[in-house]
Design a protein around this motif. Structure first.
Motif, PDB file in Angstrom:
ATOM      1  N   LEU A  21     -23.506 -19.465 -16.495  1.00 49.93           N
ATOM      2  CA  LEU A  21     -22.508 -18.478 -16.070  1.00 49.93           C
ATOM      3  C   LEU A  21     -23.162 -17.305 -15.340  1.00 49.93           C
ATOM      4  O   LEU A  21     -22.656 -16.832 -14.318  1.00 49.93           O
ATOM      5  N   ALA A  22     -24.289 -16.843 -15.845  1.00 50.14           N
ATOM      6  CA  ALA A  22     -24.994 -15.735 -15.206  1.00 50.14           C
ATOM      7  C   ALA A  22     -25.564 -16.152 -13.859  1.00 50.14           C
ATOM      8  O   ALA A  22     -25.459 -15.410 -12.877  1.00 50.14           O
ATOM      9  N   LEU A  23     -26.147 -17.329 -13.797  1.00 51.64           N
ATOM     10  CA  LEU A  23     -26.789 -17.789 -12.565  1.00 51.64           C
ATOM     11  C   LEU A  23     -25.788 -18.087 -11.458  1.00 51.64           C
ATOM     12  O   LEU A  23     -26.054 -17.833 -10.285  1.00 51.64           O
ATOM     13  N   LYS A  24     -24.642 -18.615 -11.814  1.00 50.92           N
ATOM     14  CA  LYS A  24     -23.668 -19.004 -10.791  1.00 50.92           C
ATOM     15  C   LYS A  24     -23.145 -17.810 -10.011  1.00 50.92           C
ATOM     16  O   LYS A  24     -22.678 -17.952  -8.882  1.00 50.92           O
ATOM     17  N   GLU A  25     -23.271 -16.616 -10.577  1.00 50.96           N
ATOM     18  CA  GLU A  25     -22.796 -15.407  -9.901  1.00 50.96           C
ATOM     19  C   GLU A  25     -23.589 -15.124  -8.616  1.00 50.96           C
ATOM     20  O   GLU A  25     -23.100 -14.446  -7.729  1.00 50.96           O
ATOM     21  N   ASP A  26     -24.805 -15.636  -8.535  1.00 54.08           N
ATOM     22  CA  ASP A  26     -25.645 -15.406  -7.350  1.00 54.08           C
ATOM     23  C   ASP A  26     -25.507 -16.499  -6.299  1.00 54.08           C
ATOM     24  O   ASP A  26     -26.198 -16.473  -5.288  1.00 54.08           O
ATOM     25  N   LEU A  27     -24.658 -17.467  -6.544  1.00 52.52           N
ATOM     26  CA  LEU A  27     -24.559 -18.625  -5.652  1.00 52.52           C
ATOM     27  C   LEU A  27     -23.223 -18.670  -4.923  1.00 52.52           C
ATOM     28  O   LEU A  27     -22.218 -18.182  -5.433  1.00 52.52           O
ATOM     29  N   THR A  30     -20.956 -24.596  -1.666  1.00 50.98           N
ATOM     30  CA  THR A  30     -21.398 -25.390  -0.518  1.00 50.98           C
ATOM     31  C   THR A  30     -20.461 -26.591  -0.424  1.00 50.98           C
ATOM     32  O   THR A  30     -19.722 -26.873  -1.377  1.00 50.98           O
ATOM     33  N   PRO A  31     -20.509 -27.326   0.688  1.00 53.76           N
ATOM     34  CA  PRO A  31     -19.651 -28.515   0.787  1.00 53.76           C
ATOM     35  C   PRO A  31     -19.936 -29.538  -0.312  1.00 53.76           C
ATOM     36  O   PRO A  31     -19.048 -30.294  -0.697  1.00 53.76           O
ATOM     37  N   SER A  32     -21.141 -29.531  -0.833  1.00 58.44           N
ATOM     38  CA  SER A  32     -21.497 -30.566  -1.811  1.00 58.44           C
ATOM     39  C   SER A  32     -21.478 -30.102  -3.269  1.00 58.44           C
ATOM     40  O   SER A  32     -21.543 -30.937  -4.176  1.00 58.44           O
ATOM     41  N   ALA A  33     -21.394 -28.779  -3.512  1.00 60.24           N
ATOM     42  CA  ALA A  33     -21.453 -28.331  -4.905  1.00 60.24           C
ATOM     43  C   ALA A  33     -20.851 -26.939  -5.079  1.00 60.24           C
ATOM     44  O   ALA A  33     -21.014 -26.065  -4.223  1.00 60.24           O
ATOM     45  N   THR A  34     -20.215 -26.752  -6.218  1.00 62.28           N
ATOM     46  CA  THR A  34     -19.714 -25.428  -6.589  1.00 62.28           C
ATOM     47  C   THR A  34     -20.890 -24.602  -7.115  1.00 62.28           C
ATOM     48  O   THR A  34     -21.946 -25.154  -7.452  1.00 62.28           O
ATOM     49  N   PRO A  35     -20.724 -23.280  -7.217  1.00 65.38           N
ATOM     50  CA  PRO A  35     -21.793 -22.474  -7.807  1.00 65.38           C
ATOM     51  C   PRO A  35     -22.170 -22.941  -9.215  1.00 65.38           C
ATOM     52  O   PRO A  35     -23.345 -22.953  -9.578  1.00 65.38           O
ATOM     53  N   TRP A  36     -21.177 -23.343 -10.011  1.00 68.33           N
ATOM     54  CA  TRP A  36     -21.459 -23.861 -11.352  1.00 68.33           C
ATOM     55  C   TRP A  36     -22.353 -25.099 -11.273  1.00 68.33           C
ATOM     56  O   TRP A  36     -23.354 -25.205 -11.992  1.00 68.33           O
ATOM     57  N   GLN A  37     -22.015 -26.026 -10.405  1.00 64.36           N
ATOM     58  CA  GLN A  37     -22.801 -27.247 -10.260  1.00 64.36           C
ATOM     59  C   GLN A  37     -24.221 -26.936  -9.786  1.00 64.36           C
ATOM     60  O   GLN A  37     -25.186 -27.528 -10.280  1.00 64.36           O
ATOM     61  N   GLN A  38     -24.334 -26.012  -8.838  1.00 66.44           N
ATOM     62  CA  GLN A  38     -25.659 -25.632  -8.348  1.00 66.44           C
ATOM     63  C   GLN A  38     -26.492 -25.010  -9.462  1.00 66.44           C
ATOM     64  O   GLN A  38     -27.675 -25.342  -9.634  1.00 66.44           O
ATOM     65  N   ALA A  39     -25.890 -24.114 -10.227  1.00 66.16           N
ATOM     66  CA  ALA A  39     -26.607 -23.476 -11.337  1.00 66.16           C
ATOM     67  C   ALA A  39     -27.018 -24.518 -12.362  1.00 66.16           C
ATOM     68  O   ALA A  39     -28.150 -24.485 -12.882  1.00 66.16           O
TER      69      ALA A  39
END
Length: 124
Positions: A21-27, A30-39
């Motif tokens: 949750l904390a990490l996704k705030e900086d992301l 993208t076409p391939s992933a949400t910030p949650w998925q990227q984190a």
């Protein structure tokens, strides 16, 4: 730098979920992933790269260790000043007059040994 942030966040957070949750705030999405998925991907990569920390992920261990470190620093300063020696701490080092170097090193060892005994007993 984001991987370093992920490592620190994961070791300081109380759970893996709170780290994500904390990490996704900086992301950004993208076409391939949400910030949650990227984190989640970064967290998974950090965990895979550093398996020896597996018992510490999402436990808040980093924050507890930082607190112990600060307590050690404060104890060294208090003991030096109590003996009339001026002392200044800078990160993980101390500045004293050259003539107090041996006294400082002895007190640092004493305070560290005391902290180690407390930790071995399970108290902080």
């Amino acid at each position: 730098s984001f991987v370093k942030k992920a490592f620190n966040t994961l070791i300081n957070a109380d759970s893996e979920r709170s780290a994500i949750l904390a990490l996704k705030e900086d992301l950004l999405p993208t076409p391939s992933a949400t910030p949650w998925q990227q984190a989640q991907q970064v967290v998974d990569a950090v965990k895979a790269r550093h398996p020896s920390f597996s018992d510490a992920w999402g436990t808040g261990a980093g924050l507890r260790l930082q607190c112990i470190d600060a307590d050690i620093c404060a104890a060294v300063q208090d003991l030096m000043r109590g003996r009339g020696y001026p002392v200044l701490s800078v990160h993980d080092s101390f500045i004293v007059n050259q003539s107090q170097k041996d006294q400082l090193e002895w007190l640092m060892d004493e305070v560290l040994q005391t902290a180690e005994r407390r930790l071995a007993k399970g108290s902080t």
